[in-house]
Design an enzyme around this catalytic site. Sequence first.
Site, mmCIF file in Angstrom:
data_model
loop_
_atom_site.group_PDB
_atom_site.id
_atom_site.type_symbol
_atom_site.label_atom_id
_atom_site.label_comp_id
_atom_site.label_asym_id
_atom_site.label_seq_id
_atom_site.Cartn_x
_atom_site.Cartn_y
_atom_site.Cartn_z
ATOM 1 C CG ASP A 9 -7.499 -2.346 52.474
ATOM 2 O OD1 ASP A 9 -8.877 -3.068 52.220
ATOM 3 O OD2 ASP A 9 -6.958 -1.904 53.040
ATOM 4 C CG ASP A 19 -10.339 -1.689 45.771
ATOM 5 O OD1 ASP A 19 -10.512 -1.445 45.533
ATOM 6 O OD2 ASP A 19 -8.872 -2.255 45.334
ATOM 7 C CG ASP A 49 -11.560 2.215 50.028
ATOM 8 O OD1 ASP A 49 -11.722 1.739 51.494
ATOM 9 O OD2 ASP A 49 -10.483 1.815 49.809
ATOM 10 C CG HIS A 107 -9.916 4.603 57.672
ATOM 11 N ND1 HIS A 107 -8.213 5.208 57.803
ATOM 12 C CD2 HIS A 107 -9.504 4.338 56.698
ATOM 13 C CE1 HIS A 107 -7.221 3.976 55.936
ATOM 14 N NE2 HIS A 107 -7.625 3.541 55.996
ATOM 15 C CG ASP A 138 -3.492 2.400 54.893
ATOM 16 O OD1 ASP A 138 -3.076 1.082 54.166
ATOM 17 O OD2 ASP A 138 -4.386 2.671 54.977
#
Lengths: 949, 530
Positions: free
Chosen positions: A548, A289, A623, A681, A435
Amino acid sequence: MAASCESLLPLVLLLCLSAQAVDRSNFKTCEQSAFCKRQRELTAGRSPYRALLDTLELSDSRLTLQLINDNNKVRLLLELYRLQGNMTRVKINELKPLKPRYEVPDVLISDPITEKLSVVSQDENSLVLSLGGKDQRLIISAQPFRLDIVEGPQVLMSLNSRGLLAFEHLRARKDTSISHKISSTVGSMWDSFKSMFSSKSESEQETEQENVEQQTDEDGQIKEEEDKPGMWEETFKSHADSKPNGPSSISLDFSLPGVEHVYGIPEHADTLKLKNTDGSDPYRLYNLDVFQYELHNPMALYGAVPVLISHSTDRTMGIFWLNAAETWVDISSNTAGKTMFGKILDFVQVSSEAPQTDVRWISESGIIDVFIMLGPKPADVFTQYASLTGTQSFPPLSALAYHQCRWNYNDQEDVKTVDQGFDEHDIPYDFIWLDIEHADGKRYFTWDPSKFPQPKEMLQGLMDKRRKLVAIVDPHIRVDSGYKIHNEIRSKNFYVKNKDGGDYEGWCWPGNAGYPDFTNPEMRAWWASQFAYDQYEGSMENQYIWNDMNEPSVFNGPEVTMHKDALHGVWEHRDVHNLYGLYVQKATADGLIQRSEGVQRPFVLTRAFFAGSQRYGAVWTGDNAAEWGHLKISIPMCLSLGLVGISFCGADVGGFFKHPSAELLVRWYQAGAYQPFFRAHAHIDTPRREPWLFGPDNTALIREAIRQRYALLPYWYQLFYNANRTGQPVMRPLWVEYPDDVTTFSTEDEYLIGKDLLVHPVTDEGATGVTAYLPGKDEVWYDVHTFQKHDGDQSLYIPVTMSSIPVFQRGGSIICRKDRVRRSSSCMENDPYTLYVALSSQGSAEGELYIDDFHTFSFEEAKQFVHRRLSFSANTLSSRNLAPDSQFSTASWIERIVIFGGSQPSSATLKNADGTESALEFEFDSTLAVLTLRKPGVNAAADWTIVLR
Amino acid sequence: MTCLHLLLTLGFAVSLGTPVEIQRPRGVPLTKKQFYEENKPFTCLDGSRTIPFDRVNDDYCDCKDGSDEPGTAACPNGSFHCTNAGYRPMFIPSSRINDGICDCCDTTDEYNSGAKCENTCKELGRKEREVLHKMAEITKEGFLLKRQLIEEAKKGHQEKQSKVTDMQENKKQLDEKVEALRTVKETAEQPEKEAKERHLKAWEEQKAAIRLEKDKAKMAEAFLELDDDADGFVSVSELQSHAELDPDADGTLTEIEAQGLLGGAEQVDTSTFESVWPKIKDKYHSESQPEEPAPVETPPDEVKEPVVDNDSEPYPEDDISEEEDEDDEDEDDYHEDDDKAPPTVKTPEKSDEDDEAMPPYDADTQALIDAAQKARDDFEEAEKALREMDDQIRNIEKELSFDFGPDAEFTYLYNQCYELTTSEYIYRLCPFNRVSQKPKFGGSETNLGTWGSWSGPENNKYLLMKYEHGTGCWQGPNRSTTVKLTCGKETVVTSTSEPSRCEYLMEFTTPAVCQEPSNADLSPHDHEEL
C-alpha cells in the site's frame, strides 16, 4: 487502506473532521502545475517545427530525422520504428540535450521487434513510408512537421496535426549562479556515468560536437526564449520544488478522425468513455494518495497507465505514451476536416463533417516515446499492448477467491474468531488480511509482539483450514536505529536522497520514514531477499503480501507525495514518479517467487501502478467509500484498467470509508463476486462488518453471492490463464466483443466476464428492477439463475429482489463450474465439474476447461496442465485436447452436464476414448428446455464424446 | 476416483475398541437409519422422488433435500453425521466431507481425501468432561455464593427500605422543625427590619444637616476669597478672576458672563451671594487648594490580533505547532489585558461627609438584630439538615430502583469498581455507573460509557450489561462498552477488547450469574452414541 489523515497526530484529526470529501486544495490543478499551465497556454495552430528531410537516415529497422523549431532553432531527433504486430513507435528527443533525458526502463518486456520500413515516395516537403499491411502508409510532412498514418484512403491517426508538439529543451540557467552550479554538478555526474556506459565512439561524439557548433552559429538570429514563472522553481502551498534542471516538459497532439469514443488512461474515478476536457482540467496521471476521492473527476489517483484506446465501428487503436513523469491528457472533439491539409489530402478524402477526437499528451520531463497500436480489432490492440508490456500474471487460484480484510484484525485471537465465524456461517473464504496494525510500530516485516506473539501458530491454524493470509508491507521505512530493515537500507545507501544528497525523509504511518530507492535494481534484489522465510520472521508459505502507500505516499510532502527534486541516483523523482509503485510491487513479487525457489506463483496486491504492473499481481481502486456511487464507479474503473492490461482489479467491497447499510453491503458483495479481485475491506473507524453481522437474511444473501463466486472459479481461472497467455482482458466492456454495436460504446453499468458471461449488477438503492442490454443480433442469452432464454439485441427489464444478481450466459458458450462449494478454493481442487452448455440459435456451443495444480509455475515450466476445448454441435458434445504436449493428471471428473436451449433426446450415449460406450441418464425440463445429463463420470482430462439422439 | 458408489460404514469402522456400530450408509445418524434400507428403493426424505438404493451415496445428488448423499459432498445442502464415539456426535455440512480438513474427531469425514486425521474423540471427551467438571464445580460454588449474595441483598434491601422509612419519618419531623423555625425567624426579622430602618432614617437626616452646614461654610469661605478688596461685596471683576466659572467654556469669563452669574448685578453682598453660589459651586476652585491634576489616561495596549495564517497548512507537524502558537498567543493576550489594564477611571473624590461611617446601632436595635440572626442561623441549619436527608433518601431510593437482577443478586456490585490492567491501559468497571480506560503510563481517563441497561438475550437479559454515551470518537460513534457476565467464584474483569473501533467488550466473572446446577449437568458424559 489508508490516506494521509489518521490518528497519527491529533491535529490531523481536526483536518479530517472538516474533510467530508477530498480536499481539492491539496492537489494541483493544471493551472497550478507550472509546466501544464505553460503547455496548455499554447493553442492549436501552425507548428514551429520543421522536419529536415535531408537529415534522413534509414536503416532496415529505424528511421531518423532531425526536426528544427524555427522559433529557437533547437533541433530534435525523430526516430520512427515499424514494430511487429502492426505498431509504430515514434520517439522524439533533443538532438543534443545538455544532459541525457530520462527514458523509461523496465516497462517494456523486451526490445520490440522491428520490421522493415521502406520509402514509397518522397518530395521536397514530404516522405511516404510503407507500413505494410493493406496500403498502410506513414506520411511525414516537413513544414509544418506532422505525421499521418493512413490506410488506403483513410487517415487513421495524425500526429502534430494541431501543431502542439512542444519540446522544452534543457538549458542553462541565465541568472543565478547557484542553481547553475547545482545543475552543472549533476551534469558532470552524468558525464562520468555516461563515459562508463557509453558505447558511442569518439568520432561519433566529435560529429555531435560539430552539430552543436553549427547550431550555435545559427544562434545569432535567434530571439532568446524568455523564462516564464515556474520554469526554475515552483511552489505549491508551502512546498518548494527547486527544479535545478529548469523546464523540460514535452507535449504532442494526436488526431483520430472518425473516432468519437476513447477509453483508458486510468486511474480516474470517472466514466468508462473519456470525457471532453475542454473547459475543465485535463485527465491527470500522477500517482497520488487521495484522501476520500471524489467521483466523476479527472483528478489523478493512485496509479497511472498512459495508454489510451480509441474505438469506432471501423477500427480500434491504442496510443501508449511511455513516460513516467507527471502527465496530463486533454481530450477534445473536432471535425476531421479541420486538421486535414497539405500532403495528406493527396491521399485521402475527408468529409469535413466527420467526427474526430483530438488527444493531447503533456508530460513534465523525459522524452516523447509513443507506441501507436493500429489494431484493427479490440483483441488486436490488446495483443499489441501485451507484446510491449507483458500480460497479466497468472494468480494462484485462491487469489481469485474471496478475501476478507479489515483495518485491522486486531490480534491472533481476532483472526481466529473471524476464521471460525466463516465456518460457523458456512461462508467460504480463502484469505484473511492484516493491515498496518499487525506490525510492531509500523515496522514492516515484523509482528506486534503483544497482538501477534505467535504468527506461525496463527498461519498454521489457517493452513490447517487450507486458507491463507496477507500481511501488509509498505515502502515507507521507519527511521529507527533499532530496526534492522532501516539500518540495512541506510548502510547500503539504498534510500532515495533529498535534493541536498541526504537520505530523503517524510512522514507516513510510522512517523518519520525513509523511502527505499526501488528504481535501483540492487535495492530491489535486497528487498526481495527480505521475504525469505529466514529473513522475514514469523512468515510462512501461506502468507502473501500487500503493498500500500506506494505512490509513494508522503503525508507531509507536496500533494501527499515525494518532492520532485528528490533523487533516485542521477534521476530526479520528477522523472520516475509514476514508476515507483510498479517497482515496489515487482520487488515484492520477486521476493515471494524467490522464497519458494521459483516454485510458487506469488500474489501481491498494489495500490499504485504503471504500465506493466499487470505482470506483478493485483490492483485495487484504493480508498473508496460506502456509497452507492462508489459501488457504481467500481465497474468503469476496473473496465478501464482491464483495457490497458491490468485485469486483476477490484474495489473494496462495502466501501473503505464510512458505514454501509445492509442493503449496500449485500449489493456490493453481489457485484464484487463478479469482479476479478474480490475483497471486502473497511476503515479502522467503521463498525465491524463481517458478513454475519447484519442479520440472518443478509448473511444468507452474502453467503449466496460468495458461493456463486466459488462455483464459477473454474471459469475465472481459465480466463486468467487466457489473459496470461494472450493479454485479453478478463473483465470487458461490451463493445470489446460487440465492436459494431454503437449502443454498447458507452455502457458501463454492465460488462462481460470473458466473452460468455454478461453481468448487470444491481447498484441502485431500493432497486426493483434493472434494464440490461443484451447485445448481438441473432444471439441468445440465458439467465444463469432461472435458465430463461432471451434474445440478443434488446434492452430487457429484469425485476429484481434482494437476492438477484442479473447474470446471463451467452448462447454458444460452455462454462465449467464446480457446484460443490466448500470453505476454501483449495478444498475444492479435486471436485468434479458441471458443464453448462448454452446453445446458440444454431444449436452449437464452445468452451474451454483449464486445470493445473492451481498454485505453482509448473504449468509454464513443465507444461503441467490440462487445457481442453469443449464443443457442442450437431447434437454431439465433445472434449478435445488443446495442448497435446502438456500433461497433468487431475482427480476431477465431469459430474453433470446441463444443456440450455436444446430439445429432448431419446438417448444420450457417452463414448470414451477407449471406445467403450455407455448410456447416460438424463432429465429434460420441457418448460425451460433444460437437459441435464446425469453423471458422465469421465475424468476431466480425458477425451470423450456424448451423442444425443 | 470418479465413482464412489455405495459406501457403507462398517461396524468396526476406523476407531479401535469402540462399541459395536450398527451398519448404515455413511453419514446417516442412527435416528434416521430406518429410512435407508439396503436393497430397497430409497425415497428422498422430503418425499420428492424415489431412487434405486445404489444411488444412495453414489456421489451424485439426486434428492433436492440432499438426503440421498449423506456420506458424500455431492449435495450442496446435505449434512453428514459423525458418531464421534467418546465425544459428542455432530452434523457437519456435506461440503466438509473429504475437503482435506479433519472436522469429525473420529476422522470419518475424511475417508478419501488423503488428509491424515487422528481420532481425537477420547481426548476431546476427556478434556470436555474435565472442563465441564470444573465448570460444574465453579457453578456449584458460585451458586452457593450467589445465594449468599441474594441473602445479603435481601437483608440490605430490607435495611435500606426500613432506613428509608425511618428517614422519611425523621424527615417529617425535620420538615416540621424547619417550618417552626421559619416562623420564629420571620417573627424575629420584622422588629429587626423596623429598628434598622429607623436607625437608617435618623442617620440620613443627620447627614443632610451636616452637608448643609458644610456648604454654607464653603460659601462663606468662597465669598471671602472672591471679595479681593474685602469690601463686603463680590464684584463682576472679582468674579472674573475665576476663569473656571466660564459658562460657555471658551476659556474666558467675560464681563457679561460674570454679570450674568451675579444675577445681572454689578456686585453682590453675602446674602445675595447665597443665590449666586448654587450656580458656581460645582465649578468653583478654591484658591487655597491646588488644582486636582487630571488623571493621566494610559491608553490600553492595542489588542494584538493573532496572526492568522490563511494558507491552510496540510502537514501535521507544521499545523500542530501553528495551532499551539495561536493558542499561546491568545492566552498571552488575555494575560496582558489583565496585567496592563488601564487604570480604572477614578471615582470622584469622596466628599468628606461620605467618609463618615454610619454610627453603630444602638443597643436595642442591636439586640433585635442579634435575635433575628440567631433565628436565621437556626432555620438555615435545619433546612440544610433537611436537604441532606432528602439527598440520602433519594440516593437510597435510586439504589433501590436499580434492576439488580431477579433476586437482587447484582446488588453487591453497586458502588464497587473493578480494574484490569493490560499492557497499555488500566480498565475500570464500576457496575451500574461507568466504564473507563486510563493509559498505564500517564494520560487522562477516557469514558467508555455510562450505565445504560441490561442487554442480554431475551431469555436472560442479565448476561450482558451495556454502557453507553462515552467519550466521542473521531468520525465515529460515542464509545460504548458491552460487559459479558459469566459465572465465576470471583468477581473480576477477565479481559477487555475493542472488536470494533470505540465499541468495547469486557468479560466479567461473578457468582451472581451462576445457575443452579442440575444434577444431570454434573455428570456430563453419556451422550455417546452406541
